[in-house]
Design an enzyme around this catalytic site. Sequence first.
Site, PDB file in Angstrom:
ATOM      1  N   LYS A 109       1.615  39.897 -18.883  1.00 41.66           N
ATOM      2  CA  LYS A 109       1.838  41.345 -18.861  1.00 41.66           C
ATOM      3  C   LYS A 109       0.528  42.036 -19.191  1.00 41.66           C
ATOM      4  CE  LYS A 109       5.305  44.281 -18.294  1.00 41.66           C
ATOM      5  NZ  LYS A 109       6.501  44.119 -17.446  1.00 41.66           N
TER       6      LYS A 109
HETATM    7  P1  NAD Z   1       9.278  54.240 -14.077  1.00 47.28           P
HETATM    8  O1  NAD Z   1       7.980  54.706 -14.601  1.00 47.28           O
HETATM    9  O2  NAD Z   1       9.502  54.239 -12.612  1.00 47.28           O
HETATM   10  O3  NAD Z   1      10.466  55.108 -14.727  1.00 47.28           O
HETATM   11  C1  NAD Z   1      10.662  55.257 -16.073  1.00 47.28           C
HETATM   12  C2  NAD Z   1      11.701  56.366 -16.238  1.00 47.28           C
HETATM   13  O4  NAD Z   1      12.135  56.419 -17.573  1.00 47.28           O
HETATM   14  C3  NAD Z   1      11.187  57.753 -15.883  1.00 47.28           C
HETATM   15  O5  NAD Z   1      12.178  58.459 -15.158  1.00 47.28           O
HETATM   16  C4  NAD Z   1      10.979  58.401 -17.242  1.00 47.28           C
HETATM   17  O6  NAD Z   1      11.082  59.819 -17.193  1.00 47.28           O
HETATM   18  C5  NAD Z   1      12.117  57.775 -18.005  1.00 47.28           C
HETATM   19  N1  NAD Z   1      11.987  57.796 -19.435  1.00 47.28           N
HETATM   20  C6  NAD Z   1      10.892  57.515 -20.199  1.00 47.28           C
HETATM   21  N2  NAD Z   1      11.210  57.665 -21.491  1.00 47.28           N
HETATM   22  C7  NAD Z   1      12.499  58.012 -21.539  1.00 47.28           C
HETATM   23  C8  NAD Z   1      13.402  58.294 -22.583  1.00 47.28           C
HETATM   24  N3  NAD Z   1      13.008  58.217 -23.835  1.00 47.28           N
HETATM   25  N4  NAD Z   1      14.677  58.617 -22.279  1.00 47.28           N
HETATM   26  C9  NAD Z   1      15.095  58.691 -21.001  1.00 47.28           C
HETATM   27  N5  NAD Z   1      14.277  58.436 -19.959  1.00 47.28           N
HETATM   28  C10 NAD Z   1      13.005  58.094 -20.239  1.00 47.28           C
HETATM   29  O7  NAD Z   1       9.515  52.808 -14.716  1.00 47.28           O
HETATM   30  P2  NAD Z   1      10.433  51.622 -14.175  1.00 47.28           P
HETATM   31  O8  NAD Z   1       9.586  50.750 -13.350  1.00 47.28           O
HETATM   32  O9  NAD Z   1      11.708  52.167 -13.644  1.00 47.28           O
HETATM   33  O10 NAD Z   1      10.698  50.845 -15.549  1.00 47.28           O
HETATM   34  C11 NAD Z   1      11.779  51.204 -16.415  1.00 47.28           C
HETATM   35  C12 NAD Z   1      12.137  49.984 -17.240  1.00 47.28           C
HETATM   36  O11 NAD Z   1      12.485  48.916 -16.348  1.00 47.28           O
HETATM   37  C13 NAD Z   1      11.010  49.424 -18.113  1.00 47.28           C
HETATM   38  O12 NAD Z   1      11.545  48.879 -19.285  1.00 47.28           O
HETATM   39  C14 NAD Z   1      10.421  48.329 -17.257  1.00 47.28           C
HETATM   40  O13 NAD Z   1       9.731  47.347 -18.022  1.00 47.28           O
HETATM   41  C15 NAD Z   1      11.702  47.792 -16.650  1.00 47.28           C
HETATM   42  N6  NAD Z   1      11.459  46.994 -15.438  1.00 47.28           N
HETATM   43  C16 NAD Z   1      10.926  47.550 -14.316  1.00 47.28           C
HETATM   44  C17 NAD Z   1      10.714  46.745 -13.207  1.00 47.28           C
HETATM   45  C18 NAD Z   1      10.155  47.296 -11.922  1.00 47.28           C
HETATM   46  O14 NAD Z   1      10.019  46.524 -10.953  1.00 47.28           O
HETATM   47  N7  NAD Z   1       9.853  48.581 -11.820  1.00 47.28           N
HETATM   48  C19 NAD Z   1      11.049  45.387 -13.243  1.00 47.28           C
HETATM   49  C20 NAD Z   1      11.613  44.855 -14.392  1.00 47.28           C
HETATM   50  C21 NAD Z   1      11.825  45.687 -15.482  1.00 47.28           C
END
Ligand code: NAD
Length: 419
Positions: A109
């Site tokens: 990571k």
């Molecule tokens: P992203 O940046 O696309 O979206 C994050 C979202 O969360 C945004 O809409 C933001 O406004 C919102 N957010 C941030 N803080 C917040 C809060 N306190 N309350 C409510 N909403 C909040 O990110 P993502 O890629 O969707 O990642 C989100 C989660 O999923 C993370 O934990 C990430 O590690 C996990 N994840 C993502 C992927 C991927 O492929 N994108 C894969 C595995 C895990």
Amino acid sequence: MLTTTRAENAYELALQNFDAAAAVLGLDDDTREMIKFPERVLTVSVPVRMDDGHIHRFEAYRVQHSSARGPGKGGIRYHPQVTLDEVKALATWMTWKCAVVNIPFGGAKGGVTCDPKHMSPHELERLTRRYTSAILPLIGPEKDIPAPDVYTNSQTMAWIMDTFSMMKGYAVPGVVTGKPLNLGGSLGRNEATGRGVFYTIERACEHLGLPLNGASVVVQGFGNAGSVTALLLHNAGAKVIAVNDSTAGVYNRNGLNIPELIHLKTLTGKVEGFPEAEPITPEDLLTLECDILVPAALENAVRVDNAPRVRAKIVAEAANGPLTPAADRILENKGVFIIPDILCNAGGVTVSYFEWVQDEQHLFWQEQDIYDRLERVMKTAFHDVLKIRLDHKVHMRIAANMLGIGRVADAVRVRGIYP
Ligand code: NAD
């Protein structure tokens, strides 16, 4: 307004989860010593010329937790609260996650402590390129393959690929996944995490005898993972009654029109102001009565203080580490069915693996092919975890960790150790 605090150290939580699963597996101390801790940890200083001419130094990291089963794999996060411990935790989870879905990667990571919302595209590009050259000795298609995470996207990956390729003197698309399609990206990667979350929810509903059609859903975080999950659930006939992002929340007990909400979020960057919905606070959203709660934002969203008020039947962890161990215990005692992060959101890394395979073979697959393969992988992983849960009478999180950790332990055992 933030609901998530990072008061609880994510890395401590990752180690606690490891110990719990290792104990049930009966892992010997030698194996534990070999697989528990990161193999490599790199901290770098990233000086960036900002648009106003001054130079700002950012602290950044790349952690490789395990190469036992293959090259490191894991996203890069840009966020003001990124710490080395958070990156170590996320790298650790990546190791078990890749093993749960049985893909030949280890865990890694990266993270940069920065506030991307207050940086221009040019500043982000300079930051990304400088960070890439700083971690260059560690990454490569055979060594460690970054991908997007919170507040990074396909454009970020394109800059990384370009910087790496410039250093090599030829195009190396396989150095990152989650790239734009014209640069060796894979069809289906953008929605892979949400699609994988959806497949695991389908399986959980089937297992619990809960019809997905008409089920009520709450989604915390409306980014890549959260919005795609919401859309697929909406398309399957579920009622998504509330969602929020970092600025606001919207609620309609009869169900929100998710395609229109995605349109608004794309246009304005916010869910705020969505018509035919009332505002909802972050705390009220998490404690709404619903069938399925999908935390899809950051770590520690559900903690000891709010877990007793969570009223969902299923919690599907789209985010990494959204429940603290104390919250976990509270929800499990209440009989909530938890789909743990290393299973639930593994669709993203699975299609990243497909992307890497396609890049390495220079042969690209059809979209339906990718969805079919992803569904098979997620279905198999879900049933493997469920079987361990039933055989050993343990909770889903321990079962998922047992599957992932057990596979890594086996790999290390058969590889042996250089004398
Ligand atoms: P992203 O940046 O696309 O979206 C994050 C979202 O969360 C945004 O809409 C933001 O406004 C919102 N957010 C941030 N803080 C917040 C809060 N306190 N309350 C409510 N909403 C909040 O990110 P993502 O890629 O969707 O990642 C989100 C989660 O999923 C993370 O934990 C990430 O590690 C996990 N994840 C993502 C992927 C991927 O492929 N994108 C894969 C595995 C895990």
